[in-house]
Design a protein around this motif. Structure first.
Motif, mmCIF file in Angstrom:
data_model
loop_
_atom_site.group_PDB
_atom_site.id
_atom_site.type_symbol
_atom_site.label_atom_id
_atom_site.label_comp_id
_atom_site.label_asym_id
_atom_site.label_seq_id
_atom_site.Cartn_x
_atom_site.Cartn_y
_atom_site.Cartn_z
ATOM 1 N N ALA A 1 6.492 2.001 -5.051
ATOM 2 C CA ALA A 1 5.182 1.895 -5.620
ATOM 3 C C ALA A 1 5.200 1.901 -7.489
ATOM 4 N N PRO A 2 7.157 1.211 -8.068
ATOM 5 C CA PRO A 2 7.760 0.641 -8.764
ATOM 6 C C PRO A 2 6.595 -0.915 -8.784
ATOM 7 N N ARG A 3 7.627 -1.343 -7.542
ATOM 8 C CA ARG A 3 7.832 -3.049 -7.228
ATOM 9 C C ARG A 3 6.540 -2.895 -6.407
ATOM 10 N N PHE A 4 5.630 -2.583 -6.760
ATOM 11 C CA PHE A 4 4.011 -2.389 -6.454
ATOM 12 C C PHE A 4 2.834 -2.492 -7.456
ATOM 13 N N VAL A 5 3.181 -2.081 -8.646
ATOM 14 C CA VAL A 5 3.332 -1.780 -9.632
ATOM 15 C C VAL A 5 3.315 -3.186 -10.444
ATOM 16 N N GLU A 6 4.275 -3.114 -10.106
ATOM 17 C CA GLU A 6 4.980 -4.082 -11.540
ATOM 18 C C GLU A 6 4.155 -5.543 -10.936
ATOM 19 N N ALA A 7 4.122 -5.784 -9.496
ATOM 20 C CA ALA A 7 3.283 -6.737 -9.243
ATOM 21 C C ALA A 7 1.728 -7.328 -9.217
ATOM 22 N N GLY A 8 0.872 -5.476 -9.857
ATOM 23 C CA GLY A 8 -0.321 -5.534 -9.343
ATOM 24 C C GLY A 8 -0.754 -5.635 -8.426
ATOM 25 N N ALA A 9 0.060 -5.320 -7.150
ATOM 26 C CA ALA A 9 -0.499 -5.238 -6.443
ATOM 27 C C ALA A 9 -0.006 -4.083 -4.591
ATOM 28 N N GLY A 10 -0.381 -4.075 -3.590
ATOM 29 C CA GLY A 10 0.464 -3.435 -2.655
ATOM 30 C C GLY A 10 -0.655 -2.260 -1.777
ATOM 31 N N ALA A 11 -0.370 -1.856 -0.775
ATOM 32 C CA ALA A 11 -0.905 -0.899 -0.221
ATOM 33 C C ALA A 11 -0.437 0.039 0.428
ATOM 34 N N ILE A 12 -0.499 1.556 0.391
ATOM 35 C CA ILE A 12 -0.174 3.083 0.438
ATOM 36 C C ILE A 12 -0.930 3.152 1.579
ATOM 37 N N VAL A 13 -0.590 3.423 2.895
ATOM 38 C CA VAL A 13 -1.176 4.085 3.816
ATOM 39 C C VAL A 13 -0.431 5.216 3.666
ATOM 40 N N ASN A 14 -1.254 6.466 4.519
ATOM 41 C CA ASN A 14 -0.099 7.881 4.469
ATOM 42 C C ASN A 14 -1.387 8.928 5.060
ATOM 43 N N ILE A 15 -0.465 9.171 6.185
ATOM 44 C CA ILE A 15 -1.440 9.447 7.603
ATOM 45 C C ILE A 15 -1.541 10.941 7.449
ATOM 46 N N ALA A 16 -2.195 11.344 6.845
ATOM 47 C CA ALA A 16 -2.500 13.029 6.716
ATOM 48 C C ALA A 16 -3.121 13.204 7.784
ATOM 49 N N SER A 17 -4.508 14.353 8.354
ATOM 50 C CA SER A 17 -5.092 14.912 9.347
ATOM 51 C C SER A 17 -5.656 16.186 8.802
ATOM 52 N N VAL A 18 -6.667 15.610 9.712
ATOM 53 C CA VAL A 18 -7.943 17.050 9.737
ATOM 54 C C VAL A 18 -7.112 18.424 9.501
ATOM 55 N N VAL A 19 -6.389 18.405 10.148
ATOM 56 C CA VAL A 19 -5.478 20.303 10.446
ATOM 57 C C VAL A 19 -5.474 20.285 9.000
ATOM 58 N N GLY A 20 -5.262 19.096 7.925
ATOM 59 C CA GLY A 20 -4.614 19.762 6.766
ATOM 60 C C GLY A 20 -6.375 20.134 5.520
ATOM 61 N N LEU A 21 -7.289 20.247 6.204
ATOM 62 C CA LEU A 21 -8.492 20.450 5.140
ATOM 63 C C LEU A 21 -8.912 21.858 6.355
ATOM 64 N N ILE A 22 -8.150 22.772 7.053
ATOM 65 C CA ILE A 22 -8.410 24.406 8.055
ATOM 66 C C ILE A 22 -6.746 24.865 8.305
ATOM 67 N N PRO A 23 -7.185 25.287 7.024
ATOM 68 C CA PRO A 23 -5.819 26.553 7.768
ATOM 69 C C PRO A 23 -6.792 27.540 8.426
#
Ligand code: NDP
Ligand SMILES: N[C@@H](C=O)C(=O)O
Length: 277
Positions: free
Chosen positions: A139-161
């Motif tokens: 993140a610090p390097r992306f913020v410094e560049a003003g660009a970049g992408a972070i893709v986090n793989i979650a799951s629908v299970v995170g919405l289904i206790p």
């Protein structure tokens, strides 16, 4: 071919200009390996992270041959401090990396009271701690560049206790919240953060957790999942739920959550919690 640069969307006539490298965790199989193939076909050089060196090398060789992109492998067990530190160092130091795909993850068989604490600890370390550590590294390097992408793989299970995979689902709820919070903090600074919430998808995660995937109900094929996730990525969607037919259902869920916010600034207990005098 028009190439969109991550974060600040700049179009260029040169198809090979300004194409950031992509670091993908959990790239030796399943969703991660499919992301590797798709990003390679888009012309991105790759850094592939997982434990299985043989599978990483085979995938790297195939993608180099088929697409011509550069593919580095970085073997690492993301639950081991020394290994994840090496991936963090690569993310900090390699300025060519403009996309981080936090994909590595696992589930754990059994019900909570039967699951061993060490197994739960490793599950949290992989599915949650590694995601935040790698995002923190880049993140610090992306913020410094003003660009970049972070893709986090979650799951629908995170919405289904109610799904009954409590700690796995909790790690995925963590990834979703982390992604929404990072999007709130970093999008104004040019960094795109995407949470992807797959539903059941045909990969090895099932066998690795002791299930027979062929004995389970039909599920999405991994190529369809990743292609849908990339539609969301190209649209710069903050939360992508490939199986959700109506975006309005997610928007309504968010709106309902936000109706509670004014109450959270109250300084007295709500009437319904006041002991009868
Ligand atoms: N398949 C599904 O139904 C769904 C999956 N997901 C999520 O998708 C992500 C990818 O899983 P999926 O492709 O399905 O499953 P796979 O089991 O096919 O892939 C998991 C990947 O993570 C890697 N991995 C596992 N443990 C570690 C570790 N300790 N350190 C580093 N890498 C590790 C594996 O590689 P190696 O063994 O070589 O280390 C593999 O590349 C996970 O986060 C999962 O929770 C979300 C919703 C649904
Ligand atoms: N990996 C699956 C459950 O174990 C899922 O996230 O749907």
């Amino acid at each position: 071919m028009t190439v969109m640069n991550i974060g600040s969307i700049r179009e260029t006539s040169n198809p090979m200009a300004d194409i950031p490298s992509v670091l993908i965790t959990g790239a030796s199989s399943g969703i991660g390996a499919t992301y590797a193939e798709r990003f390679a076909r888009r012309g991105h050089d790759l850094v592939l992270v997982a434990r299985d060196i043989t599978r990483l090398e085979a995938l790297a060789a195939r993608l180099r041959a088929e697409t011509g992109v550069a593919v580095d492998i970085l073997p690492a067990d993301l639950t081991q401090p020394g290994d994840i530190a090496a991936v963090e160092t690569r993310l900090r130091a390699d300025r060519r990396i403009g996309v981080l795909v936090n994909n590595a993850g696992a589930s754990l068989a059994g019900r909570f009271e039967k699951q061993p604490a060490d197994g739960l600890d490793r599950l949290v370390a992989l599915n949650a701690t590694s995601v935040v550590r790698l995002a923190s590294a880049v993140a610090p390097r992306f913020v410094e560049a003003g660009a970049g992408a972070i893709v986090n793989i979650a799951s629908v299970v995170g919405l289904i206790p109610e799904f009954g995979q409590t700690v796995y689902g909790a790690t995925k709820a963590f990834v979703l919240f982390l992604s929404q919070g990072l999007s709130f903090e970093l999008a104004p600074k040019g960094v795109y953060v995407q949470a992807v919430l797959p539903a059941a998808t045909r990969t090895e995660i099932w066998e690795r957790a002791g299930a027979d995937v062929n004995a389970l109900p039909a599920m999405m094929e991994v190529g369809e999942l990743v292609d849908a996730a990339l539609v969301g990525f190209d649209r710069r969607e903050p939360v992508t739920i490939p199986v959700l037919g109506e975006a309005g259902k997610w928007e309504a869920y968010q709106a309902a959550r936000q109706t509670m916010l004014p109450d959270f600034s109250q300084i007295h207990a709500a009437e319904r919690y006041r002991a009868a005098s």
